[in-house]
Design a protein around this motif. Structure first.
Motif, PDB file in Angstrom:
ATOM      1  N   GLY A 248       0.817  -1.209   0.000  1.00  0.00           N
ATOM      2  CA  GLY A 248       0.000   0.000   0.000  1.00  0.00           C
ATOM      3  C   GLY A 248       0.848   1.255   0.000  1.00  0.00           C
ATOM      4  O   GLY A 248       2.055   1.241  -0.253  1.00  0.00           O
ATOM      5  N   GLY A 249       0.206   2.384   0.310  1.00  0.00           N
ATOM      6  CA  GLY A 249       0.936   3.646   0.402  1.00  0.00           C
ATOM      7  C   GLY A 249       1.846   3.659   1.623  1.00  0.00           C
ATOM      8  O   GLY A 249       1.614   2.950   2.608  1.00  0.00           O
ATOM      9  N   MET A 250       2.897   4.469   1.592  1.00  0.00           N
ATOM     10  CA  MET A 250       3.890   4.436   2.669  1.00  0.00           C
ATOM     11  C   MET A 250       3.314   4.882   4.013  1.00  0.00           C
ATOM     12  O   MET A 250       3.852   4.544   5.065  1.00  0.00           O
ATOM     13  N   GLU A 251       2.190   5.603   3.990  1.00  0.00           N
ATOM     14  CA  GLU A 251       1.580   6.017   5.258  1.00  0.00           C
ATOM     15  C   GLU A 251       1.093   4.815   6.059  1.00  0.00           C
ATOM     16  O   GLU A 251       0.911   4.909   7.282  1.00  0.00           O
ATOM     17  N   SER A 252       0.885   3.678   5.391  1.00  0.00           N
ATOM     18  CA  SER A 252       0.375   2.481   6.078  1.00  0.00           C
ATOM     19  C   SER A 252       1.468   1.497   6.483  1.00  0.00           C
ATOM     20  O   SER A 252       1.186   0.474   7.093  1.00  0.00           O
ATOM     21  N   TRP A 253       2.698   1.796   6.175  1.00  0.00           N
ATOM     22  CA  TRP A 253       3.771   0.822   6.408  1.00  0.00           C
ATOM     23  C   TRP A 253       4.145   0.707   7.885  1.00  0.00           C
ATOM     24  O   TRP A 253       4.520  -0.364   8.342  1.00  0.00           O
ATOM     25  N   LEU A 254       4.077   1.798   8.600  1.00  0.00           N
ATOM     26  CA  LEU A 254       4.434   1.795  10.032  1.00  0.00           C
ATOM     27  C   LEU A 254       3.188   2.130  10.841  1.00  0.00           C
ATOM     28  O   LEU A 254       2.605   3.205  10.683  1.00  0.00           O
ATOM     29  N   LYS A 255       2.781   1.201  11.712  1.00  0.00           N
ATOM     30  CA  LYS A 255       1.553   1.403  12.486  1.00  0.00           C
ATOM     31  C   LYS A 255       1.711   0.924  13.926  1.00  0.00           C
ATOM     32  O   LYS A 255       2.603   0.139  14.246  1.00  0.00           O
ATOM     33  N   ASP A 256       0.789   1.401  14.734  1.00  0.00           N
ATOM     34  CA  ASP A 256       0.618   0.920  16.117  1.00  0.00           C
ATOM     35  C   ASP A 256       1.913   0.924  16.948  1.00  0.00           C
ATOM     36  O   ASP A 256       2.335  -0.104  17.477  1.00  0.00           O
ATOM     37  N   ALA A 258       4.295   1.312  20.116  1.00  0.00           N
ATOM     38  CA  ALA A 258       4.164   1.180  21.573  1.00  0.00           C
ATOM     39  C   ALA A 258       5.413   1.776  22.210  1.00  0.00           C
ATOM     40  O   ALA A 258       6.544   1.455  21.804  1.00  0.00           O
ATOM     41  N   ALA A 259       5.195   2.641  23.191  1.00  0.00           N
ATOM     42  CA  ALA A 259       6.332   3.307  23.850  1.00  0.00           C
ATOM     43  C   ALA A 259       6.780   2.517  25.071  1.00  0.00           C
ATOM     44  O   ALA A 259       5.977   1.850  25.734  1.00  0.00           O
ATOM     45  N   ASP A 260       8.063   2.579  25.372  1.00  0.00           N
ATOM     46  CA  ASP A 260       8.574   1.954  26.598  1.00  0.00           C
ATOM     47  C   ASP A 260       8.576   2.976  27.724  1.00  0.00           C
ATOM     48  O   ASP A 260       8.066   4.098  27.576  1.00  0.00           O
ATOM     49  N   SER A 261       9.147   2.624  28.876  1.00  0.00           N
ATOM     50  CA  SER A 261       9.114   3.494  30.058  1.00  0.00           C
ATOM     51  C   SER A 261       9.875   4.797  29.860  1.00  0.00           C
ATOM     52  O   SER A 261       9.654   5.765  30.594  1.00  0.00           O
ATOM     53  N   ALA A 262      10.778   4.835  28.875  1.00  0.00           N
ATOM     54  CA  ALA A 262      11.553   6.046  28.632  1.00  0.00           C
ATOM     55  C   ALA A 262      10.985   6.885  27.498  1.00  0.00           C
ATOM     56  O   ALA A 262      11.548   7.921  27.151  1.00  0.00           O
ATOM     57  N   GLY A 263       9.886   6.434  26.911  1.00  0.00           N
ATOM     58  CA  GLY A 263       9.286   7.192  25.823  1.00  0.00           C
ATOM     59  C   GLY A 263       9.819   6.842  24.456  1.00  0.00           C
ATOM     60  O   GLY A 263       9.429   7.440  23.449  1.00  0.00           O
ATOM     61  N   SER A 264      10.720   5.861  24.385  1.00  0.00           N
ATOM     62  CA  SER A 264      11.229   5.408  23.091  1.00  0.00           C
ATOM     63  C   SER A 264      10.250   4.414  22.478  1.00  0.00           C
ATOM     64  O   SER A 264       9.338   3.912  23.152  1.00  0.00           O
ATOM     65  N   VAL A 265      10.432   4.115  21.202  1.00  0.00           N
ATOM     66  CA  VAL A 265       9.567   3.147  20.529  1.00  0.00           C
ATOM     67  C   VAL A 265      10.001   1.749  20.957  1.00  0.00           C
ATOM     68  O   VAL A 265      11.091   1.284  20.613  1.00  0.00           O
ATOM     69  N   ALA A 266       9.138   1.068  21.699  1.00  0.00           N
ATOM     70  CA  ALA A 266       9.450  -0.303  22.124  1.00  0.00           C
ATOM     71  C   ALA A 266       9.153  -1.279  20.988  1.00  0.00           C
ATOM     72  O   ALA A 266       9.926  -2.206  20.732  1.00  0.00           O
ATOM     73  N   ALA A 267       8.044  -1.070  20.307  1.00  0.00           N
ATOM     74  CA  ALA A 267       7.657  -1.957  19.203  1.00  0.00           C
ATOM     75  C   ALA A 267       6.774  -1.194  18.231  1.00  0.00           C
ATOM     76  O   ALA A 267       6.132  -0.195  18.589  1.00  0.00           O
ATOM     77  N   VAL A 268       6.725  -1.676  16.979  1.00  0.00           N
ATOM     78  CA  VAL A 268       5.908  -1.044  15.952  1.00  0.00           C
ATOM     79  C   VAL A 268       5.601  -2.091  14.883  1.00  0.00           C
ATOM     80  O   VAL A 268       6.392  -3.006  14.647  1.00  0.00           O
ATOM     81  N   SER A 269       4.481  -1.952  14.258  1.00  0.00           N
ATOM     82  CA  SER A 269       4.114  -2.863  13.181  1.00  0.00           C
ATOM     83  C   SER A 269       4.693  -2.355  11.862  1.00  0.00           C
ATOM     84  O   SER A 269       4.429  -1.206  11.468  1.00  0.00           O
ATOM     85  N   VAL A 270       5.491  -3.200  11.212  1.00  0.00           N
ATOM     86  CA  VAL A 270       6.097  -2.837   9.927  1.00  0.00           C
ATOM     87  C   VAL A 270       5.466  -3.733   8.858  1.00  0.00           C
ATOM     88  O   VAL A 270       5.808  -4.915   8.740  1.00  0.00           O
ATOM     89  N   GLY A 271       4.508  -3.175   8.125  1.00  0.00           N
ATOM     90  CA  GLY A 271       3.828  -3.966   7.094  1.00  0.00           C
ATOM     91  C   GLY A 271       3.221  -5.231   7.650  1.00  0.00           C
ATOM     92  O   GLY A 271       3.249  -6.283   6.993  1.00  0.00           O
ATOM     93  N   GLY A 272       2.690  -5.159   8.864  1.00  0.00           N
ATOM     94  CA  GLY A 272       2.051  -6.316   9.478  1.00  0.00           C
ATOM     95  C   GLY A 272       2.992  -7.174  10.301  1.00  0.00           C
ATOM     96  O   GLY A 272       2.552  -8.111  10.979  1.00  0.00           O
ATOM     97  N   VAL A 273       4.276  -6.894  10.270  1.00  0.00           N
ATOM     98  CA  VAL A 273       5.269  -7.632  11.070  1.00  0.00           C
ATOM     99  C   VAL A 273       5.587  -6.824  12.323  1.00  0.00           C
ATOM    100  O   VAL A 273       5.991  -5.652  12.222  1.00  0.00           O
ATOM    101  N   ARG A 274       5.420  -7.432  13.482  1.00  0.00           N
ATOM    102  CA  ARG A 274       5.720  -6.703  14.720  1.00  0.00           C
ATOM    103  C   ARG A 274       7.236  -6.676  14.922  1.00  0.00           C
ATOM    104  O   ARG A 274       7.892  -7.726  14.952  1.00  0.00           O
ATOM    105  N   ALA A 275       7.783  -5.482  15.057  1.00  0.00           N
ATOM    106  CA  ALA A 275       9.236  -5.329  15.181  1.00  0.00           C
ATOM    107  C   ALA A 275       9.573  -4.451  16.368  1.00  0.00           C
ATOM    108  O   ALA A 275       8.763  -3.620  16.808  1.00  0.00           O
ATOM    109  N   LYS A 276      10.790  -4.637  16.908  1.00  0.00           N
ATOM    110  CA  LYS A 276      11.268  -3.768  17.978  1.00  0.00           C
ATOM    111  C   LYS A 276      11.649  -2.405  17.410  1.00  0.00           C
ATOM    112  O   LYS A 276      12.116  -2.297  16.261  1.00  0.00           O
ATOM    113  N   GLY A 277      11.483  -1.392  18.232  1.00  0.00           N
ATOM    114  CA  GLY A 277      11.898  -0.057  17.809  1.00  0.00           C
ATOM    115  C   GLY A 277      13.379   0.000  17.490  1.00  0.00           C
ATOM    116  O   GLY A 277      13.803   0.725  16.582  1.00  0.00           O
ATOM    117  N   THR A 278      14.184  -0.776  18.233  1.00  0.00           N
ATOM    118  CA  THR A 278      15.625  -0.802  17.972  1.00  0.00           C
ATOM    119  C   THR A 278      15.928  -1.388  16.594  1.00  0.00           C
ATOM    120  O   THR A 278      16.893  -0.989  15.938  1.00  0.00           O
TER     121      THR A 278
END
Length: 346
Positions: A248-256, A258-278
């Motif tokens: 799809g369009g690139m606006e849909s590639w990164l979704k949902d 989740a922030a960790d205790s420090a406000g960093s990205v703990a996890a994010v959905s990349v094209g339906g694959v759940r990945a760590k922010g790191t």
């Protein structure tokens, strides 16, 4: 009678000559005699040179560090040096020498502890070497000549400062349960450090989230911006996450996110694959995992705060604490939970 009369003047002349000769030899002795004890006595002569006050004792030469030999892999070459020499090179490379001395001391102890941890855990180089100069594997290292060239007119003062940081903490390590910790560090966080378990597989009791006084306005590139075209972003994400659906369009590639205790990205959905922010951070080469994103004019723009993985000692946070009056032990026991800082002979 004539004979006596003729010899008398001669006798008198001889007598006068004898008296004159005696006077000639005895007179100097008469003059010197009153000063004889001072000239020939056993008293030590007075030292009239100006005396200086004794200098304070020098800083410890680093005997504990000097007693630990180290094999350092530098490219293809293995360098042999003692731990103290190695740590000076690490501090030169890892922390700006313009920082407060107490911050540099904290860095020296963290670097020493990290090295001891590597030695005890076996490291990554088998029998070839103990540590290396690759910062992605061990710790960065800079030789004196290169450091002085980088420092310019401040070279002498900075080199003395770095060496003092290492010498004055000779042999000291950060201990948890009496053993050296995995003393990781990073450049700057987003006001809070991150717990180890939020970044890597395992959590560690001494690597927990703590507050960090980051002077963001004085940190170079503390806030950074990175943008990608749709093609660039797709190529990077597809390479890192082959199972991701990026149809799809690139606006849909990164979704949902989740922030960790420090406000960093703990996890994010990349094209339906759940990945760590790191993982996303690594794929996009962002300065930290504390990021947000939005589409702008056909590009995806990422806004990033801080630099590094965010775990353990924050170097800019340490500098801020030192500037506020904290010593290196206070800094270290703040960033590493439940530890002690003391000489380690193990």
């Amino acid at each position: 009678m004539r004979q006596n009369k003729r010899t008398s003047p001669v006798s008198q002349s001889i007598a006068v000559s004898v008296l004159l000769l005696a006077a000639l030899f005895l007179l100097p002795l008469a003059v010197v005699a009153p000063f004889r004890p001072a000239l020939f006595g056993r008293e030590e002569p007075v030292d009239e040179t100006e005396r200086e006050e004794p200098s304070p004792p020098p800083v410890s030469g680093g005997d504990l560090d000097a007693a630990r030999p180290l094999r350092v892999l530098d490219g293809e070459e293995v360098l042999e040096m003692d731990l103290g020499t190695y740590l000076v090179g690490v501090v030169r490379a890892e922390m700006p020498a313009s920082f407060e001395l107490e911050a540099l001391k904290a860095q020296a102890v963290a670097a020493r502890t990290y090295t001891l941890y590597k030695l005890q855990s076996g490291g990554n180089h088998g029998e070839a070497a103990d540590v290396c100069t690759d910062h992605t594997c061990c710790q960065a290292y800079t030789g004196e000549e290169r450091a002085r060239a980088n420092w310019g007119e401040n070279a002498a003062a900075y080199e003395a400062k770095v060496e003092a940081a290492v010498r004055s903490t000779d042999g000291e390590a950060i201990l948890y349960g009496g053993v050296p910790i995995l003393a990781v560090f990073h450049s700057s966080s987003a006001g809070l450090t991150r717990a180890a378990g939020e970044v890597w597989v395992n959590d560690l009791p001494y690597l927990q989230a703590v507050s960090s006084p980051e002077p963001g306005e004085r940190i170079p590139n503390y806030y950074s911006r990175v943008e990608f075209t749709a093609e660039e972003l797709k190529a990077r994400l597809q390479a890192a996450f082959p199972g991701a659906d990026l149809s799809g369009g690139m606006e849909s590639w990164l979704k949902d996110p989740a922030a960790d205790s420090a406000g960093s990205v703990a996890a994010v959905s990349v094209g339906g694959v759940r990945a760590k922010g790191t993982q996303v951070r690594a794929a996009l080469e962002l300065r930290s995992a504390c990021f947000t994103w939005e589409a702008q004019e056909g590009k995806m723009v990422f806004f990033v705060t801080g630099y590094g993985h965010g775990v353990g000692l924050s170097q800019y946070g340490a500098a801020a604490m030192a500037a506020a009056g904290a010593d290196y032990r206070e800094i270290l026991t703040h960033y590493y939970t439940g530890v002690t800082v003391e000489p380690y002979g193990g």
